[in-house]
Design a protein around this motif. Structure first.
Motif, PDB file in Angstrom:
ATOM      1  N   SER A  46     -17.109 -49.137  20.099  1.00 24.54           N
ATOM      2  CA  SER A  46     -16.546 -47.884  19.606  1.00 24.54           C
ATOM      3  C   SER A  46     -17.218 -46.704  20.297  1.00 24.54           C
ATOM      4  N   ARG A  47     -16.419 -45.802  20.816  1.00 20.87           N
ATOM      5  CA  ARG A  47     -16.989 -44.711  21.597  1.00 20.87           C
ATOM      6  C   ARG A  47     -17.055 -43.420  20.814  1.00 20.87           C
ATOM      7  N   HIS A  48     -17.107 -43.535  19.506  1.00 20.49           N
ATOM      8  CA  HIS A  48     -17.062 -42.284  18.748  1.00 20.49           C
ATOM      9  C   HIS A  48     -18.280 -41.420  19.025  1.00 20.49           C
ATOM     10  N   ARG A  49     -19.408 -42.067  19.220  1.00 23.32           N
ATOM     11  CA  ARG A  49     -20.616 -41.269  19.433  1.00 23.32           C
ATOM     12  C   ARG A  49     -20.526 -40.490  20.741  1.00 23.32           C
ATOM     13  N   GLN A  50     -20.012 -41.167  21.782  1.00 25.16           N
ATOM     14  CA  GLN A  50     -19.907 -40.460  23.069  1.00 25.16           C
ATOM     15  C   GLN A  50     -18.963 -39.279  22.959  1.00 25.16           C
ATOM     16  N   HIS A  51     -17.849 -39.494  22.258  1.00 24.41           N
ATOM     17  CA  HIS A  51     -16.888 -38.403  22.160  1.00 24.41           C
ATOM     18  C   HIS A  51     -17.506 -37.199  21.489  1.00 24.41           C
TER      19      HIS A  51
ATOM     20  N   SER B 202     -14.193 -28.858  28.534  1.00 26.99           N
ATOM     21  CA  SER B 202     -13.880 -29.408  27.223  1.00 26.99           C
ATOM     22  C   SER B 202     -14.811 -30.590  26.947  1.00 26.99           C
ATOM     23  N   TRP B 203     -14.491 -31.805  27.416  1.00 28.62           N
ATOM     24  CA  TRP B 203     -15.416 -32.914  27.254  1.00 28.62           C
ATOM     25  C   TRP B 203     -16.148 -33.143  28.555  1.00 28.62           C
ATOM     26  N   ARG B 204     -17.401 -33.480  28.488  1.00 30.10           N
ATOM     27  CA  ARG B 204     -18.196 -33.682  29.700  1.00 30.10           C
ATOM     28  C   ARG B 204     -17.920 -32.549  30.672  1.00 30.10           C
ATOM     29  N   GLU B 205     -17.335 -32.874  31.844  1.00 35.92           N
ATOM     30  CA  GLU B 205     -17.089 -31.759  32.768  1.00 35.92           C
ATOM     31  C   GLU B 205     -15.610 -31.528  33.006  1.00 35.92           C
TER      32      GLU B 205
END
Lengths: 347, 340
Positions: free
Chosen positions: B27-32, B300-303
């Motif tokens: 689950s990638r919720h933390r990264q998001h 927005s997210w990351r770059e």
């Protein structure tokens, strides 16, 4: 720089065609300043180039007008280039305050001169300090609104255009010069050879002529903008129909390039906010990004075009005076000068 | 004709909906959450809840302050002192318009959403790059560009997540500029008699007559946050929006909104605590957590590049179910890269 290379330089500048506007201005600036070495490498676009900024900044300080364009690296800069100057100064003041409140960073006060009436004198432009001791602040930014002057000539006869060609006339005192042609021939002349920044499109009546592609393409290449005003549409429903149908026929030919939408307002209630005007542009047949550009980017291009034209004139006259040339050379330069006026720099 | 077709289209926007479970390894919720850096507003909605639990309230109250520094010259942000103290790893990203880019003279690339005439350029400086030490040419050039070539001064909003062991704090470092500390605005409200859509965690698209789809929930949530009347009464001129069916009438719901510059670490904490909300059995089957970014941020997210055409929205929304399933919806507007 020796004679041959400077003449070669002139020829390069006066030739028409594409190329980066900044490149051209850079070379104009070198001649005018006479101290910078002409670097070939400025043609590359890598990293923006160190020297561009210097030259750009020096060139932007126009001697006659004080239009310093300072674009801050922030949100889009909106402009309304048609605020009609009527006889009521109070309404004009209210209109300017309203424009600043709505978020327009730059406005131009429009003096309309109609040559059909009896011999008209072109007045001097209004100085903003006459109207306000301190200019109103634009909402959302902390800078005051910039007020420029604009002249619109309503021409219905070829003889009316002579005032634009006269060397000493009040036309030069204005930041932007626009023309409102009433016949097809005059529209063609305005797009191809007149030294103007904007061509106004009629919105209050059925178009007296059809738009044709060749003069419009030439105008786009020369950097001339087409202006559509929307305040007649606010006032009356028949005007609304004419505005939309005329705008749509323009868009079919010009594909949304070089179009600006402005208010033509005389009273404070006739002006609308920039995003609302951009939405109105959608009805005129513009795409979403073109519609936003019609209120921001294209207006900026028109202002720079207006500055360029006055810069070119001052450069040419200065060059002729400064160099002691033979008569033959002077004639050649005069000839190329008049050619230059008809090929304005494309942004 | 093409004009009419264009008028029928909505402005470009993207909504990405995905579902997963918090317990799932991949689950990638933390990264998001962690890669969405510039957060402006966090809101969570808990149906069937009258008062907030103590843990949630503590987290909400402890969302740290953010700082406003006026007229800070840009070169201060690339000084190595600043980088070592506050920026553990990071990049400086500038989104510049054409004139500034040409005047500043640094290497960058045109924005992806420019069209034929490029009006916007993005300059990225990697502050952690080994070639960015104080002696390198790159650093000297950047410093010169920011301090002498085109001195840019801006008002900055700073938010800082600190572990507590740093020597200097933001306030003391920027004491020579006017730095002000601001606390984020927190608003609590209890909504009465709210129509809530029925959701099933397994069905993102919703089953007709049984549950609502994810986009319908997204619209409904927006209506709730804007205090729109959801009845579609005949005399209401402003809105004809109705709650999507099937729905259930909820007696009360708790809505909390935090506005300010919020770091993503705090949002992670909030998310975890909301997952623990279902440790005790609760009446409601789901809660939501929404995060909005600043409208004029460059990323927005990351770059991913973020642009502002008519409304610079970039936001994400978690719908957390009692069985630890979640839906994640990420939305961006025009001139934006697709969310990850």
């Amino acid at each position: 720089m020796n004679e041959k290379s400077s003449r070669a330089l002139n020829n390069k500048i006066f030739r028409g065609g594409g190329g980066m506007r900044n490149n051209r201005l850079a070379r104009v600036g070198i001649e005018a300043e006479k101290e910078l070495h002409f670097p070939e490498c400025t043609r590359s676009r890598r990293g923006g180039g160190m020297e561009y900024g210097e030259r750009l900044r020096r060139l932007r300080k126009c001697e006659k007008n004080e239009c310093h364009l300072s674009c801050d690296a922030g949100m889009a800069v909106f402009a309304d280039l048609n605020l009609k100057r009527g006889s009521d100064t109070k309404a004009l003041k209210g209109l300017l305050e309203n424009a600043a409140h709505l978020g327009f960073s730059t406005v131009a006060i429009n003096h309309v001169v109609d040559f059909k009436e009896k011999k008209q004198e072109i007045d001097k432009p209004i100085v903003p300090s006459e109207l306000f001791s301190s200019l109103p602040i634009v909402q959302g930014k902390s800078k005051p609104i910039k007020i420029l002057s604009r002249l619109t000539l309503i021409v219905s006869d070829p003889s009316h255009c002579n005032v634009l060609r006269a060397t000493s006339s009040r036309v030069k005192l204005y930041d932007i010069v626009a023309v409102f042609p009433k016949t097809e021939k005059l529209f063609h002349v305005a797009c191809t050879s007149l030294d103007v920044d904007l061509v106004c499109i009629s919105v209050t009546e059925k178009l007296p002529f059809y738009f044709r592609r060749p003069p419009i393409n030439v105008a786009i290449e020369r950097g001339i903008g087409f202006e559509i005003t929307y305040s007649p549409a606010i006032k009356d429903s028949t005007m609304r129909r004419y505005t939309i149908s005329n705008a749509l026929s323009l868009m079919q030919i010009c594909k949304g390039k070089n179009v600006i939408v402005s208010s033509g307002a005389e009273r404070p209630l006739e002006i609308r906010g920039p995003y609302d005007v951009a939405n109105l542009g959608l009805l005129f047949g513009l795409s979403e990004s073109d519609a936003k550009a019609a209120v921001s980017t294209n207006c900026r291009a028109t202002l720079l075009h207006g500055e360029d034209a006055s810069l070119c004139v001052s450069y040419c006259t200065r060059k002729i005076k400064s160099k002691g040339k033979t008569n033959h050379d002077k004639e050649k330069e005069n000839e190329t000068t008049s050619n230059k006026k008809s090929e304005n720099i494309m942004l | 004709m093409s004009t009419l077709r264009r008028l029928r289209e909505a402005p470009r926007h993207l909504l990405v909906c995905e579902k997963s479970n918090f317990g799932h390894d991949k689950s990638r919720h933390r990264q998001h959450v962690q890669t969405h850096y510039l957060n402006y507003r966090v809101s969570f909605l808990i149906p069937e809840c009258g008062i907030l639990s103590k843990e949630l309230k503590n987290i909400v109250m402890e969302v740290g302050p953010y700082y406003l520094v006026k007229n800070l010259p840009l070169h201060e942000l690339i000084v190595h002192d600043f980088i070592n103290n506050f920026v553990k790893k990071g990049k400086l990203i500038l989104s510049l318009d054409k004139d500034t880019y040409e005047e500043i003279g640094l290497q960058g690339h045109p924005s992806r959403y420019s069209g034929r005439k490029v009006m916007r350029y993005i300059v990225t400086l990697d502050l952690m790059d080994s070639s960015f030490n104080p002696e390198s040419k790159k650093y000297k050039r950047a410093f010169w560009a920011f301090s002498e070539k085109k001195p840019l001064k801006f008002n900055f909003l700073l938010a800082w997540h600190h572990e507590g062991t740093e020597q200097s704090t933001v306030m003391s470092y920027f004491s020579k500029y006017q730095i002000q500390e601001h606390q984020p605005k927190i608003a609590f409200s209890t909504l009465r008699d709210l129509q809530c859509p029925l959701l099933q965690s397994g069905e993102l698209e919703g089953k007709p007559e049984e549950s609502c789809s994810a986009p319908e929930l997204f619209d409904w949530l927006g209506a709730v946050f804007s205090n729109v009347e959801l009845n579609n009464q005949s005399f209401s001129f402003v809105s004809t929006y109705c709650c999507p069916q099937p729905s259930v009438l909820v007696e009360k719901a708790y809505l909390c909104t935090i506005t300010g510059f919020i770091v993503s670490e705090k949002i992670s904490l909030l998310l975890e605590q909301l997952c623990h909300y279902f440790d005790d059995p609760k009446l409601t089957p789901w809660v939501t957590l929404s995060v909005q970014g600043f409208a004029d941020s460059p990323v927005s997210w990351r770059e991913n590049e973020h642009g502002f055409r008519k409304g610079g929205e970039h936001l994400y929304n978690f719908v957390i179910f009692s069985n630890q399933d979640y839906w994640l919806q990420m939305a961006v507007g025009a001139n934006d890269d697709c969310p990850p």
